[in-house]
Motif scaffolding. Structure first.
Motif, mmCIF file in Angstrom:
data_model
loop_
_atom_site.group_PDB
_atom_site.id
_atom_site.type_symbol
_atom_site.label_atom_id
_atom_site.label_comp_id
_atom_site.label_asym_id
_atom_site.label_seq_id
_atom_site.Cartn_x
_atom_site.Cartn_y
_atom_site.Cartn_z
ATOM 1 N N CYS A 82 -37.464 -46.543 31.233
ATOM 2 C CA CYS A 82 -38.694 -47.055 31.307
ATOM 3 C C CYS A 82 -38.505 -48.857 31.612
ATOM 4 O O CYS A 82 -37.995 -49.746 32.007
ATOM 5 N N LEU A 83 -40.372 -49.021 32.496
ATOM 6 C CA LEU A 83 -39.831 -50.283 33.130
ATOM 7 C C LEU A 83 -40.858 -51.409 31.745
ATOM 8 O O LEU A 83 -40.295 -51.311 31.111
ATOM 9 N N LEU A 84 -39.515 -51.982 31.724
ATOM 10 C CA LEU A 84 -39.697 -53.339 30.722
ATOM 11 C C LEU A 84 -40.233 -54.054 31.054
ATOM 12 O O LEU A 84 -40.380 -54.825 32.071
ATOM 13 N N ILE A 136 -27.305 -45.775 23.359
ATOM 14 C CA ILE A 136 -27.947 -46.529 25.580
ATOM 15 C C ILE A 136 -29.783 -47.639 24.397
ATOM 16 O O ILE A 136 -29.964 -47.553 25.115
ATOM 17 N N GLN A 137 -30.113 -46.545 23.396
ATOM 18 C CA GLN A 137 -31.639 -46.987 23.387
ATOM 19 C C GLN A 137 -31.868 -48.642 23.304
ATOM 20 O O GLN A 137 -30.963 -49.276 22.477
ATOM 21 N N GLY A 138 -32.401 -49.007 24.045
ATOM 22 C CA GLY A 138 -32.274 -50.686 24.466
ATOM 23 C C GLY A 138 -31.346 -51.395 25.249
ATOM 24 O O GLY A 138 -31.681 -52.944 25.494
ATOM 25 N N LEU A 139 -30.688 -50.421 25.814
ATOM 26 C CA LEU A 139 -30.138 -50.901 27.261
ATOM 27 C C LEU A 139 -30.547 -50.840 28.475
ATOM 28 O O LEU A 139 -31.788 -50.445 28.617
ATOM 29 N N ILE A 140 -30.038 -52.845 28.667
ATOM 30 C CA ILE A 140 -31.777 -53.467 29.638
ATOM 31 C C ILE A 140 -30.741 -53.150 31.066
ATOM 32 O O ILE A 140 -29.645 -53.327 31.034
ATOM 33 N N LEU A 141 -31.721 -52.600 32.152
ATOM 34 C CA LEU A 141 -30.213 -52.559 33.340
ATOM 35 C C LEU A 141 -31.428 -53.199 33.990
ATOM 36 O O LEU A 141 -32.665 -53.188 34.502
ATOM 37 N N ALA A 142 -30.672 -54.346 35.077
ATOM 38 C CA ALA A 142 -31.793 -54.078 36.324
ATOM 39 C C ALA A 142 -31.270 -53.742 37.004
ATOM 40 O O ALA A 142 -30.493 -53.631 37.906
ATOM 41 N N TYR A 171 -33.172 -63.505 31.878
ATOM 42 C CA TYR A 171 -33.469 -62.088 31.263
ATOM 43 C C TYR A 171 -33.238 -62.968 30.217
ATOM 44 O O TYR A 171 -33.251 -62.874 28.566
ATOM 45 N N LEU A 172 -31.003 -62.781 30.676
ATOM 46 C CA LEU A 172 -30.362 -63.763 29.247
ATOM 47 C C LEU A 172 -31.317 -65.060 28.415
ATOM 48 O O LEU A 172 -31.464 -65.633 27.552
ATOM 49 N N ALA A 173 -31.375 -65.773 29.643
ATOM 50 C CA ALA A 173 -32.322 -67.287 29.131
ATOM 51 C C ALA A 173 -32.948 -67.496 28.164
ATOM 52 O O ALA A 173 -33.823 -67.874 27.244
ATOM 53 N N SER A 174 -34.516 -66.439 28.805
ATOM 54 C CA SER A 174 -35.731 -65.574 28.316
ATOM 55 C C SER A 174 -35.408 -65.096 26.791
ATOM 56 O O SER A 174 -36.163 -65.778 26.149
ATOM 57 N N GLN A 175 -34.210 -64.744 26.272
ATOM 58 C CA GLN A 175 -34.125 -64.205 25.091
ATOM 59 C C GLN A 175 -32.977 -65.127 24.364
ATOM 60 O O GLN A 175 -32.786 -64.882 22.939
ATOM 61 N N VAL A 204 -35.657 -51.930 33.352
ATOM 62 C CA VAL A 204 -36.342 -51.087 32.736
ATOM 63 C C VAL A 204 -35.531 -50.982 31.449
ATOM 64 O O VAL A 204 -34.448 -51.616 31.206
ATOM 65 N N GLU A 205 -35.739 -50.588 30.411
ATOM 66 C CA GLU A 205 -34.554 -49.968 29.586
ATOM 67 C C GLU A 205 -34.558 -48.431 28.906
ATOM 68 O O GLU A 205 -35.446 -47.893 29.563
#
Length: 591
Positions: free
Chosen positions: A575-577, A465-471, A349-353, A556-557
């Motif tokens: 929710c699923l990202l 936490i708005q926009g927090l991404i979790l694997a 994900y970090l690489a995609s961003q 998820v975000e």
């Protein structure tokens, strides 16, 4: 008085010395310059000249050193050494050991499954039925005496108890009492009422299905018995979620009539996430031959300790929550993705961003260190720099000071995103970081692992936490999980988390490994070749490769989008990202 100094050889003292061994001839006397350098004070020099002490030689004939034939010295020495080696080898040889019933193989020895007084509070279940639906329920913790339980069990059988009785429930109390009195039809009736009164309580549903299983059991068709270990008394959230997944799977299996009329009975136990308690508990469980397998344990550090016990006993251990990459055993399986899978998802994900530099927040927990190793390796391969590493266990750690310090870093050292991978114990510290970050004008975007995937994180508030991404291992709103999510919502009167899903899958795997003549060996063999389709699990197909689940984590975000629903009281949901889409975040990084 004159005469030779050596009465035996007839030579004078000088002549005798001149004929002595070369080992002693011409031996120099040590000089003061050869004294040890670390000596303190004056060193007394000793006169070490050979044969210079006695004035009268001993008349016993002595052969000068060095003149004995070497073989006369070596042969007896070799015989003696060989005897010692043979003795030690015989003492240390480890034969093939088959422990008797009621014993566990511990450090190469068969030892009784020692049960300290506290073990009675750690296990909830009944002894194996001797015939029909009869069994003896003797509470363990009685000095190791054996109860009347059959099926080869020893060390005392178990009584049924409630780990969670927060709400008064007379029907539940009656059902537990009837179970311990072996009155199974009465227990079933009472527990059906208890479940209706507490529909969200998975423990009561398990006991209801145990009562059903015992009611239908016969001498020819006994119950299948599996142990489930949870961290009751330590981590209620994790324990309840694991039990919900397990209870739902057991209920569906028993409702369908079991396997050829044989039903599933579960023995519940708690290790309180404590390695030492877990070790004693594991020894106790494997000493019960009627237990076919164990589902557990919860955290990786505890699972690591007990793996050798289960492997030595040939008992399958299926964990739905232990993720460390260090967990390897011939009898270990897991239905949760390993830290390797989660770490790869974070790095991708970090690489995609197009992120070029990050900060990593971690601690010394087994899970955190395992994931840190994977993430560090992956970031290096992706040419993403770690410009800051923050250990949450450092003395006097302050979340606000940490955020301010990172913000003051020059452009070349300021992280573009923070990777949050705390262990369970430090989740609250990360929550402080999220709050502190929300109060700053310059905010960091953040990504983390599954330890933050819970209602407590959502309750921090939208700004934080708005926009927090979790694997994470599983997302309830993924297309493949819809069918299970709907069943789970109906069963538990609300949304469920990832532990419910992975624990459901763990019990589904064990059920699939059952057979009419199931034993520990057959369960192990069937798990190794397991292949479940998505409609048999919580959404993803299930197969094991060297014990690890094949598949990948999902992203998820945290969001307050109405379409995602909301967790009660938080106004937020995970929710699923969707792949390829960046999250809508109020925590943007603006250097």
């Amino acid at each position: 008085m004159t005469g030779p100094d050596c009465t035996i050889c007839g030579m004078s003292r000088e002549e005798a010395l001149s004929q002595s061994s070369p080992i002693h001839r011409n031996q120099p006397t040590p000089s003061p310059s050869k004294s040890p350098s670390n000596s303190s004070g004056p060193v007394t020099q000793l006169d070490l000249k050979p044969y210079d002490q006695p004035t009268q030689l001993d008349p016993t004939p002595l052969r000068p050193p060095g003149s004995w034939p070497i073989w006369l010295i070596l042969i007896p020495a070799m015989i003696a050494i060989g005897g010692v080696i043979a003795f030690l080898t015989s003492q240390n040889k480890t034969p093939e050991i088959a422990c008797s019933e009621g014993q566990s193989l511990v450090d190469g020895r068969c030892e009784p499954a020692v049960q300290p007084p506290s073990i009675a509070s750690q296990v909830s279940g009944l002894g194996a039925p001797s015939s029909g639906t009869q069994a003896t329920g003797l509470t363990i913790g009685n000095g190791g005496s054996s109860g009347g339980s059959s099926g080869g069990s020893s060390g005392g059988s178990w009584s049924v108890q409630r780990f969670y009785n927060d709400e008064p429930n007379q029907d539940a109390d009656d059902g537990i009492r009837f179970l311990n009195q072996q009155q199974f039809p009465e227990a079933l009736e009472a527990l059906q009422k208890a479940v209706a009164g507490e529909p969200k309580n998975p423990e009561l549903l398990i006991y209801q299905n145990n009562a059903l299983a015992r009611t239908r059991a016969t001498a020819a068709m006994p119950t299948f018995r599996v142990a489930v270990v949870v961290p009751a008394g330590k981590s209620k959230e994790a324990a309840i979620e694991i039990l919900r997944g397990v209870a739902q799977s057991q209920a569906e299996f028993n409702k369908a009539g079991g396997l050829n009329g044989r039903y599933l009975e579960l023995v519940l136990a708690t290790d309180r996430n404590d390695p030492q308690e877990a070790k004693v508990l594991a020894q106790t469980l494997v000493a019960r031959p009627d237990l076919l397998a164990v589902l557990g344990h919860n955290i990786s550090s505890v699972t690591q300790v007990v793996l050798p016990i289960y492997e030595a006993a040939g008992v399958a251990l299926v964990s739905s929550t232990s993720t460390s990459i260090d967990l390897k055993s011939k009898t270990f399986f897991r239905t949760v993705p390993s830290d390797r899978t989660t770490g790869i998802k974070i790095v991708n994900y970090l690489a995609s961003q197009a992120v070029k530099q990050v900060g990593v927040v971690h601690d010394q927990d087994n899970y955190s260190q395992s994931l840190l190793n994977v993430v560090t390796t992956g970031l290096d391969a992706a040419q993403i720099r770690i410009v800051q590493k923050v250990d949450l266990t450092m003395p006097n750690f302050d979340a606000s000071q940490m955020v301010d310090a990172l913000n003051r870093e020059p452009a070349g050292s300021r992280p573009e995103m923070l990777v949050l991978i705390p262990g369970q114990k430090n989740r609250s510290v990360v929550h402080q970081i999220l709050r502190a970050n929300a109060q700053r004008q310059q905010r960091f975007r953040m990504i983390g692992g599954e330890t933050l995937y819970n209602a407590e994180t959502l309750a921090i508030g939208t700004d934080a936490i708005q926009g927090l991404i979790l694997a994470v291992p599983w997302a309830r709103d993924s297309a493949k999980a819809v069918q299970f999510t709907e069943r789970a919502r109906a069963q538990w009167k609300g949304d469920v988390g990832w532990r419910v899903a992975t624990s459901f899958d763990a019990m589904q795997a064990l059920i699939k490994a059952l057979s009419p003549q199931a034993d520990r060996q057959s369960v192990l063999a069937d798990l190794q070749r397991l292949n479940l389709s998505p409609d048999q699990t919580a959404g993803d197909s299930l197969a094991f490769t060297n014990g690890d689940r094949a598949g990948e984590a999902v992203l998820v975000e945290a969001t307050n989008r109405p379409s995602c629903g909301q967790v009660a009281g938080t106004g937020m949901a995970f929710c699923l990202l969707r792949e390829g889409r960046s999250p809508k975040s109020s925590a943007s990084s603006t250097p």
